[in-house]
Structures are given as structure tokens and as C-alpha cells.
Design a protein around this motif. Structure first.
Motif, PDB file in Angstrom:
ATOM      1  N   LYS A 291      62.360 -36.955 -43.737  1.00 26.40           N
ATOM      2  CA  LYS A 291      62.138 -38.387 -43.513  1.00 26.40           C
ATOM      3  C   LYS A 291      62.043 -38.686 -42.019  1.00 26.40           C
ATOM      4  N   TRP A 292      62.986 -38.124 -41.248  1.00 23.87           N
ATOM      5  CA  TRP A 292      62.924 -38.313 -39.794  1.00 23.87           C
ATOM      6  C   TRP A 292      61.610 -37.792 -39.228  1.00 23.87           C
ATOM      7  N   SER A 293      61.205 -36.593 -39.667  1.00 27.60           N
ATOM      8  CA  SER A 293      59.978 -35.978 -39.143  1.00 27.60           C
ATOM      9  C   SER A 293      58.758 -36.846 -39.424  1.00 27.60           C
ATOM     10  N   ARG A 294      58.719 -37.458 -40.612  1.00 29.75           N
ATOM     11  CA  ARG A 294      57.592 -38.338 -40.958  1.00 29.75           C
ATOM     12  C   ARG A 294      57.640 -39.658 -40.209  1.00 29.75           C
ATOM     13  N   SER A 295      58.848 -40.076 -39.786  1.00 32.81           N
ATOM     14  CA  SER A 295      59.017 -41.398 -39.172  1.00 32.81           C
ATOM     15  C   SER A 295      58.859 -41.387 -37.656  1.00 32.81           C
ATOM     16  N   LEU A 296      58.730 -40.208 -37.064  1.00 31.75           N
ATOM     17  CA  LEU A 296      58.646 -40.128 -35.605  1.00 31.75           C
ATOM     18  C   LEU A 296      57.458 -40.919 -35.065  1.00 31.75           C
ATOM     19  N   ILE A 297      57.698 -41.652 -33.992  1.00 31.77           N
ATOM     20  CA  ILE A 297      56.660 -42.456 -33.352  1.00 31.77           C
ATOM     21  C   ILE A 297      56.557 -42.032 -31.887  1.00 31.77           C
ATOM     22  N   ARG A 298      55.340 -41.875 -31.405  1.00 27.80           N
ATOM     23  CA  ARG A 298      55.159 -41.513 -29.994  1.00 27.80           C
ATOM     24  C   ARG A 298      55.347 -42.769 -29.142  1.00 27.80           C
ATOM     25  N   ARG A 299      56.361 -42.704 -28.296  1.00 27.25           N
ATOM     26  CA  ARG A 299      56.641 -43.872 -27.453  1.00 27.25           C
ATOM     27  C   ARG A 299      57.300 -43.422 -26.161  1.00 27.25           C
ATOM     28  N   ALA A 300      57.304 -44.304 -25.186  1.00 21.90           N
ATOM     29  CA  ALA A 300      57.916 -44.002 -23.891  1.00 21.90           C
ATOM     30  C   ALA A 300      59.429 -44.196 -23.988  1.00 21.90           C
ATOM     31  N   ILE A 301      60.163 -43.212 -23.452  1.00 24.75           N
ATOM     32  CA  ILE A 301      61.610 -43.350 -23.308  1.00 24.75           C
ATOM     33  C   ILE A 301      62.024 -42.759 -21.965  1.00 24.75           C
ATOM     34  N   ASN A 302      63.187 -43.166 -21.515  1.00 24.31           N
ATOM     35  CA  ASN A 302      63.798 -42.548 -20.333  1.00 24.31           C
ATOM     36  C   ASN A 302      64.893 -41.627 -20.869  1.00 24.31           C
ATOM     37  N   LEU A 303      64.611 -40.315 -20.874  1.00 24.40           N
ATOM     38  CA  LEU A 303      65.479 -39.349 -21.537  1.00 24.40           C
ATOM     39  C   LEU A 303      66.398 -38.651 -20.536  1.00 24.40           C
ATOM     40  N   TYR A 304      67.678 -38.654 -20.857  1.00 20.77           N
ATOM     41  CA  TYR A 304      68.655 -37.847 -20.136  1.00 20.77           C
ATOM     42  C   TYR A 304      69.160 -36.772 -21.098  1.00 20.77           C
ATOM     43  N   PHE A 305      69.099 -35.502 -20.652  1.00 17.64           N
ATOM     44  CA  PHE A 305      69.470 -34.413 -21.545  1.00 17.64           C
ATOM     45  C   PHE A 305      70.240 -33.364 -20.758  1.00 17.64           C
ATOM     46  N   PRO A 306      71.416 -32.963 -21.243  1.00 18.10           N
ATOM     47  CA  PRO A 306      72.244 -32.028 -20.469  1.00 18.10           C
ATOM     48  C   PRO A 306      71.742 -30.589 -20.551  1.00 18.10           C
ATOM     49  N   LYS A 307      71.978 -29.827 -19.488  1.00 17.93           N
ATOM     50  CA  LYS A 307      71.837 -28.385 -19.599  1.00 17.93           C
ATOM     51  C   LYS A 307      72.927 -27.909 -20.562  1.00 17.93           C
ATOM     52  N   VAL A 308      72.583 -26.942 -21.387  1.00 14.56           N
ATOM     53  CA  VAL A 308      73.522 -26.493 -22.418  1.00 14.56           C
ATOM     54  C   VAL A 308      73.685 -24.980 -22.331  1.00 14.56           C
ATOM     55  N   SER A 309      74.915 -24.515 -22.430  1.00 15.37           N
ATOM     56  CA  SER A 309      75.189 -23.083 -22.522  1.00 15.37           C
ATOM     57  C   SER A 309      76.385 -22.895 -23.452  1.00 15.37           C
ATOM     58  N   ILE A 310      76.087 -22.623 -24.713  1.00 16.94           N
ATOM     59  CA  ILE A 310      77.151 -22.466 -25.701  1.00 16.94           C
ATOM     60  C   ILE A 310      76.874 -21.250 -26.573  1.00 16.94           C
ATOM     61  N   ALA A 311      77.907 -20.797 -27.272  1.00 22.19           N
ATOM     62  CA  ALA A 311      77.772 -19.650 -28.173  1.00 22.19           C
ATOM     63  C   ALA A 311      78.566 -19.917 -29.440  1.00 22.19           C
ATOM     64  N   GLY A 312      78.086 -19.383 -30.544  1.00 25.36           N
ATOM     65  CA  GLY A 312      78.835 -19.406 -31.796  1.00 25.36           C
ATOM     66  C   GLY A 312      79.126 -17.981 -32.220  1.00 25.36           C
ATOM     67  N   ASN A 313      80.342 -17.730 -32.665  1.00 26.70           N
ATOM     68  CA  ASN A 313      80.739 -16.387 -33.091  1.00 26.70           C
ATOM     69  C   ASN A 313      81.480 -16.533 -34.416  1.00 26.70           C
ATOM     70  N   TYR A 314      80.919 -16.007 -35.510  1.00 27.92           N
ATOM     71  CA  TYR A 314      81.443 -16.332 -36.829  1.00 27.92           C
ATOM     72  C   TYR A 314      81.686 -15.091 -37.686  1.00 27.92           C
ATOM     73  N   ASN A 315      82.781 -15.129 -38.438  1.00 21.49           N
ATOM     74  CA  ASN A 315      83.062 -14.132 -39.459  1.00 21.49           C
ATOM     75  C   ASN A 315      82.357 -14.586 -40.734  1.00 21.49           C
ATOM     76  N   LEU A 316      81.355 -13.826 -41.151  1.00 21.30           N
ATOM     77  CA  LEU A 316      80.531 -14.268 -42.276  1.00 21.30           C
ATOM     78  C   LEU A 316      81.207 -14.110 -43.631  1.00 21.30           C
ATOM     79  N   LYS A 317      82.446 -13.642 -43.638  1.00 22.87           N
ATOM     80  CA  LYS A 317      83.185 -13.660 -44.902  1.00 22.87           C
ATOM     81  C   LYS A 317      83.430 -15.094 -45.358  1.00 22.87           C
ATOM     82  N   ILE A 318      83.170 -16.047 -44.457  1.00 18.17           N
ATOM     83  CA  ILE A 318      83.245 -17.465 -44.813  1.00 18.17           C
ATOM     84  C   ILE A 318      82.242 -17.797 -45.925  1.00 18.17           C
ATOM     85  N   LEU A 319      81.210 -16.957 -46.087  1.00 19.01           N
ATOM     86  CA  LEU A 319      80.212 -17.188 -47.135  1.00 19.01           C
ATOM     87  C   LEU A 319      80.810 -17.061 -48.534  1.00 19.01           C
ATOM     88  N   SER A 320      82.003 -16.488 -48.631  1.00 17.69           N
ATOM     89  CA  SER A 320      82.661 -16.429 -49.940  1.00 17.69           C
ATOM     90  C   SER A 320      82.874 -17.836 -50.487  1.00 17.69           C
TER      91      SER A 320
END
Length: 410
Positions: A291-320
Motif C-alpha cells: 500500500k505504501w509503495s503504491r501511495s508514494l508521491i514524488r514531491r520536494a522535501i528537506n531530508l535529514y538522514f543520519p549516517k548509520v553503522s549497526i550490526a545484528g548478530n542472532y542465534n537462529l535457534k530462535i526460529l523454533s
């Protein structure tokens, strides 16, 4: 003589680097548009649903930490594993991944991954996007020929003979493979191996994208990021005033901003209003993203976006918790991998790293101009926790998903 129950280790690594580029290059649109009914497009909705389910599972464990993972990597590894699983173990894997075999056949699932991996690994793409699967097999163990054949044919897997009796040498061999396939960004992923391990399956995904519309490095300034009501941290924040595909969802009180890459990938960044993060997370599903993808409109904005440096480390036994249980215990039936010994997964880990920064960007003589409306555009400031999802556009496959609670780490 080998012990009766032997261990199998599943290792997943993902690296995502989103790099602004000052090269105003033309996007080359492939003439080979994927068929709407191709197998790779048929599996992508399941992958999105799984990505959201896994995201929710991680949030339920901790709702105030960074999250970042690759649904594509987890899906690839476990469907490859399903090639060698039998009986209830096999059924649990496919059901836990969300597949409904009354609506999609196993043949289409495996064909879908073959098509998808071929698409992702096409040479000459402006996007640096590669996947790899490595099978590390004990030198004394023989695998079922059909499993080796299918994993090579469908998943382009590499196989390596490994001396697991030399624990340190085996760890080094596997870690070196991961480091090479993530171009040096993920090192020493395996810290220890079970003494009974005889088989390790490694999946790596490496993604490095350049923004179609770049940020100017000289506009990056330190600004406050509000982790929560009590915590504010300074982060280097990029700024761009221009045209973006955006929508503000009034029902859920959040901005959705699409940022495209050079090549066939795009990202959705979801910025909930203050206090609305949990509301947005509870509403997340594939239908909402569509729904969001279909609703996107091209328009002017003043965008502020942070530099990001993160990691995820997961034990996949959580899939149980999603119903994938047998493969981790003594009831595991992986006899389609080897008939010589009874295997079970003793370790299943997934590590994914994301960097959104300006490393490697250079000023260029090329200039990109945009017509900006005279009216005052809204400011969209990613100065508080937000959700992100990155998609391959030809197949609509979800490559990565995450939540940024603190751009500079947990």
C-alpha cells in the motif's frame, strides 16, 4: 569411528553498505523484464512475510535495540537445508518459512531460488550485489550425491573438504571464506565449533549500493538523534533538499521515504512520529508495504538522514518459535544430506552489518539539477528511531530489514 550423533553448523553473514555517489549516471533499464509469474517473483511475497515475522520475533525479545538482518540470507540457507531434510524436519522448515504448499509447489520454491540467485549475481550490474553458499564437509564424510548436485545446480554452492579434527584450522578456513565473500567487512564470525561438527553450511550476501540521488558531503553536520524520551546522542547527519518519492500515512502517523540506488534496488525508510513506533510495528505486513509503495508521491522535501553503522548478530535457534524445531534436536532427519551419520544443527548464527555513510565518494564534474516547487516543502528529519527495508526491484525480493534505534551502535 564417528560418534552416532554429529553436529551441523549453519552460518549466515550479510553486509549492506549504502554509499552516496556523486556520479549522475543514467540508469540502464533491463529489457529483460521478469515475468509476473516467474518462480522468483512467486517466492518473494513469502520472503517479505517471513522478514516481517522474524522482525517481530526479534522485537519481542528486545524492543529498544538496533535490529538488522537479511531475510534473503536466512531464506536461502534454510531452503537449501530443506533439500536434504526429510519427513517432519523437512515439512517444519518450509512451513516455518511461511510456505503454503497448497499454493506453491516445492519445485517452484527451488526454481525460484535458482532464478533469484542468478538475477542477483548478474555481472555488470551497477549494484554490487552478490550471494554465495559454501558447504564445508568433513574429509571423512560422504554427502548424498543428489544433495550435492541440487545444491550446486540450484544454489551455485561451493564445496570444501575440511579437517574438523583440527578445530582451529577448520574455523580459519570458514572465517576466511566469510571474510572474502563480504569483502573483508565480517571477520572472525565463528568463535568456536562444536567438537562433533562434521558439516558447516555458510551463506553470505554482500550488497553495496550508490544512491541514485546523492547527498553532498559538505552538508553533513552533527545533529541530535533522540534514541528515546531520556536519551539523545549526537550523530553525523546528511541533508538533501530535493525530490523524493514519499507518503505520510495519517492512520499510522509515519513518513515513508523511498530512496533508490543505481541499478535494481530500492529502500523504504519508515519514520514513525514520536511515540508511534510500536503502533507502526504492530501494523507491519506485506499488504501495508504494498500500500505504501503504491501511495508514494514524488514531491520536494528537506531530508535529514543520519549516517548509520549497526550490526545484528542472532542465534537462529530462535526460529523454533516459528515451528522449526526438529532440525535443532535429536529428532532431526537430515538423511538427504548424508546417510552415514545422524546430523542435527548444533549452531546456527546470522550476522548482518549495515553502513550508510559517505566513504569512497568523490566530487564529480557531472551535475544533477532538479526543478523544485516554489512552495515551502516539509522537512522529514530521521532524528529518532526508524524502520528500514531494502528490496531488489526486478523480483521484489526483500534483501535486508532492520530498525535503527541508535545509528552509531546499540
Amino acid at each position: 569411528m564417528m560418534p552416532s550423533t554429529l553436529s551441523f553448523c549453519l552460518i549466515l553473514a550479510g553486509l549492506c553498505s549504502l554509499v552516496p555517489s556523486h556520479l549522475a549516471e543514467e540508469i540502464q533499464t533491463s529489457k529483460d523484464t521478469a515475468d509476473e509469474y516467474s518462480s522468483s517473483k512467486r517466492i518473494s511475497p513469502y520472503m517479505t512475510d517471513f522478514g516481517i515475522d522474524f522482525y517481530r520475533l526479534l522485537v519481542s525479545k528486545s524492543n529498544n535495540t538496533n535490529i538488522f538482518f537479511s531475510p534473503m540470507s536466512i531464506y536461502t540457507a534454510f531452503t537449501l537445508l530443506a533439500l536434504g531434510a526429510k519427513s517432519e524436519t523437512h515439512d517444519q522448515i518450509l512451513k516455518g518459512l511461511g510456505f503454503d504448499l497448497t499454493k506453491i509447489s516445492e519445485e517452484h520454491i527451488f526454481e525460484g531460488f535458482q532464478e533469484l540467485l542468478n538475477t542477483l549475481n548478474l555481472p555488470g550490474n551497477e549494484l554490487q550485489l552478490t550471494t554465495s553458499n559454501g558447504l564445508f564437509i568433513d574429509k571423512n564424510l560422504n554427502l548424498v550425491a543428489k544433495f550435492l548436485e541440487d545444491s550446486k545446480k540450484l544454489y551455485a554452492s561451493d564445496t570444501f573438504s575440511t579437517n574438523f579434527e583440527d578445530n582451529e584450522a577448520a574455523k580459519k578456513q570458514i572465517n576466511d571464506y566469510v571474510e572474502k565473500e563480504t569483502q573483508g567487512k565480517i571477520v572472525d564470525l565463528i568463535q568456536d565449533l562444536d567438537s562433533n561438527v562434521v558439516f558447516v553450511l555458510v551463506n553470505c550476501i554482500f550488497f553495496k549500493g550508490k544512491w541514485e540521488k546523492p547527498f553532498e558531503a559538505e552538508l553533513t553536520k552533527e545533529r541530535p538523534f533522540h534514541v528515546d524520551a531520556e536519551t539523545t546522542v549526537p550523530v553525523q547527519t546528511m541533508n538533501r533538499f530535493g525530490m523524493f518519492n514519499v507518503v505520510y500515512d495519517r492512520d499510522l502517523s509515519c513518513w515513508v521515504v523511498e530512496m533508490k540506488y543505481m541499478g535494481n534496488a530500492t529502500a523504504l525508510f519508515i519514520l514513525p512520529d514520536t511515540g508511534k513506533l510500536e503502533q507502526v510495528e504492530n501494523a507491519l505486513n506485506k499488504t501495508l508495504i504494498d500500500k505504501w509503495s503504491r501511495s508514494l508521491i514524488r514531491r520536494a522535501i528537506n531530508l535529514y538522514f543520519p549516517k548509520v553503522s549497526i550490526a545484528g548478530n542472532y542465534n537462529l535457534k530462535i526460529l523454533s518459535e516459528l515451528g522449526i524445531t526438529n532440525v535443532f534436536g535429536n529428532n532431526a532427519d537430515l538423511s538427504g544430506i548424508t546417510e552415514e551419520a545422524k546430523l542435527k544443527i548444533s549452531k546456527a548464527v546470522h550476522k548482518a552489518v549495515v553502513n550508510i555513510d559517505e566513504k569512497g565518494t568523490e566530487a564529480s564534474a557531472a551535475t544533477q539539477l532538479e526543478a523544485i516547487p516554489m512552495s515551502i516543502p516539509p522537512t522529514v528529519d530521521f532524528n529518532q528511531p526508524f524502520i528500514m527495508a531494502i528490496f531488489e526491484t526486478k523480483t521484489k525480493s526483500m534483501l535486508f530489514m532492520g530498525k535503527v534505534m541508535n545509528p552509531s551502535g546499540n
